[in-house]
Design an enzyme around this catalytic site. Structure first.
Site, PDB file in Angstrom:
ATOM      1  N   HIS A 175       0.839  -1.182   0.000  1.00  0.00           N
ATOM      2  CA  HIS A 175       0.000   0.000   0.000  1.00  0.00           C
ATOM      3  C   HIS A 175       0.878   1.236   0.000  1.00  0.00           C
ATOM      4  O   HIS A 175       2.114   1.153   0.108  1.00  0.00           O
ATOM      5  CB  HIS A 175      -0.955   0.002   1.194  1.00  0.00           C
ATOM      6  CG  HIS A 175      -2.096  -0.958   1.059  1.00  0.00           C
ATOM      7  ND1 HIS A 175      -3.082  -0.800   0.105  1.00  0.00           N
ATOM      8  CD2 HIS A 175      -2.405  -2.096   1.739  1.00  0.00           C
ATOM      9  CE1 HIS A 175      -3.956  -1.800   0.205  1.00  0.00           C
ATOM     10  NE2 HIS A 175      -3.557  -2.599   1.189  1.00  0.00           N
ATOM     11  N   ASP A 179      -0.303   7.310  -3.415  1.00  0.00           N
ATOM     12  CA  ASP A 179      -1.492   7.065  -4.229  1.00  0.00           C
ATOM     13  C   ASP A 179      -1.780   8.202  -5.201  1.00  0.00           C
ATOM     14  O   ASP A 179      -2.030   7.969  -6.390  1.00  0.00           O
ATOM     15  CB  ASP A 179      -2.716   6.877  -3.328  1.00  0.00           C
ATOM     16  CG  ASP A 179      -2.846   5.462  -2.787  1.00  0.00           C
ATOM     17  OD1 ASP A 179      -2.087   4.579  -3.246  1.00  0.00           O
ATOM     18  OD2 ASP A 179      -3.693   5.230  -1.911  1.00  0.00           O
TER      19      ASP A 179
END
Length: 363
Positions: free
Chosen positions: A132, A162
């Site tokens: 992640h 992200d």
């Protein structure tokens, strides 16, 4: 009448979480006709599929798809034949195994731009590993630079990996490839890795480190909270102010507003920074946040309030610019002409309906 910059472009978005969704929102905000291919109930749609949907899914239609269905695959390939670009965020090899890889789609449409975003990228020893945002930025040096010196690094939300290193790089790469495809008639594969993008975002600090003016020790540098004139301070009421008086002129205004003698507060004497920081902290703790904001409002001290998510939409500057729309961020950047439409679009019932809408004579 003003048209949005990407008006006329058709982009397929294979639904996912994080960067591909954010990139789809940006492309739709700029006028691309987006079709979001969501997981159908039979394909295992979950509650997480609609996380942030009021914002992140705005501006495009959606249609449920079973990516393992042969009939749905043929319909998606037909849609790709009429598209300008595709964006997806699956792990490497997944799209190829399902029959939606670049080779399969570009065989139907050689001019198709195929944008893909992953954490580790399409190649490299970690390419197939799970992870992640925090894992990806941890490999770039950027995460190590954030936080207090005597504590573990602080997660910067998921803004850097992200969205900064992933979605923004994907969007930029897709737009560049679309420009080229209009000239050459050939599409590109865009490999946006969050590790690559985050490393690029940290380029300034790597350059400063190479020049010997940036330390690997957290909160010891000009822009990481080490400088007493570039950090946040707590106020009497528990609120915070952001202080960013980098230039000497602005620093002089900060000292004047705090009532500090300039001869007793050298700006770039790093040995004096800890004691200066303690002095500034004690001064800011004597008044409330909004009181300080008003006190410094008409000065060049670069002191502003640190607002919460709930407060930000109601700040006068944000209201004047319509930075938020019903409490959610409006499209950015701005273009001349009418305000960009942000309303959600109704879903498409089936892939056949989507294909009918995208047939050449419908364009």
């Amino acid at each position: 009448m003003h048209m949005k910059p990407l008006n006329g472009l058709r982009i397929l978005e294979f639904d996912g979480l994080g960067p591909v969704t954010f990139a789809g929102m940006m492309l739709a905000d700029m006028g691309a006709e987006m079709l979001r291919l969501t997981r159908s109930a039979s394909a295992g749609a979950s509650a997480f599929d609609e996380v942030g949907g009021a914002l992140l899914h705005r501006g495009r239609t959606a249609v449920p798809v079973d990516l393992k269905s042969n009939a749905d695959r043929e319909a998606v390939l037909a849609l790709a034949a009429h598209a300008d670009a595709v964006i997806e965020g699956f792990r490497p090899g997944v799209m190829e195994r399902l029959g939606y890889g670049p080779e399969a789609l570009q065989a139907r449409n050689p001019a198709l731009v195929y944008g893909r975003v992953t954490g580790w990228g399409q190649t490299g020893p970690l390419a197939n590993q799970v992870g992640h945002d925090l894992n990806y930025i941890g490999l770039t040096g950027v995460l190590h630079a954030m936080g207090e010196p005597d504590r573990p690094p602080s997660p910067p939300l998921n803004l850097i990996g992200d969205y900064g290193g992933g979605a923004m790089m994907l969007t930029t790469g897709v737009l560049a490839a679309l420009l080229e495809a209009k000239t050459t008639g050939r599409g590109r594969i865009v490999d946006a890795a969050m590790t690559d993008g985050t490393a690029l975002l940290g380029g300034l600090f790597q350059a400063l480190r190479g020049q010997g003016v940036w330390s690997d020790r957290r909160a010891a540098n000009l822009l990481d909270g080490g400088a007493p004139f570039y950090r946040c301070y707590a106020c009497r009421d528990g609120g915070f102010v952001a202080v960013a008086a980098l230039e000497p002129r602005f620093y002089a205004a900060l000292l004047d507003g705090l009532g500090v003698d300039p001869s007793d507060a050298p700006q770039y004497d790093t040995a004096a920074w800890p004691s200066l920081q303690a002095r500034f902290a004690a001064l800011f703790a004597t008044r409330d946040r909004n009181d300080w904001a008003t006190h410094f409002a008409q000065t060049e001290a670069c002191v502003t309030p640190v607002l919460t998510f709930a407060e930000a939409p109601n700040h006068p500057h944000n209201l004047a610019r319509a930075t938020f729309d019903q409490g959610l961020p409006a499209p950015a950047p701005r273009f001349d002409g009418p305000t960009l439409e942000t309303a959600a679009k109704p879903p498409v019932a089936s892939l056949n309906d989507a294909l009918f809408a995208w047939r050449p004579e419908a364009g």
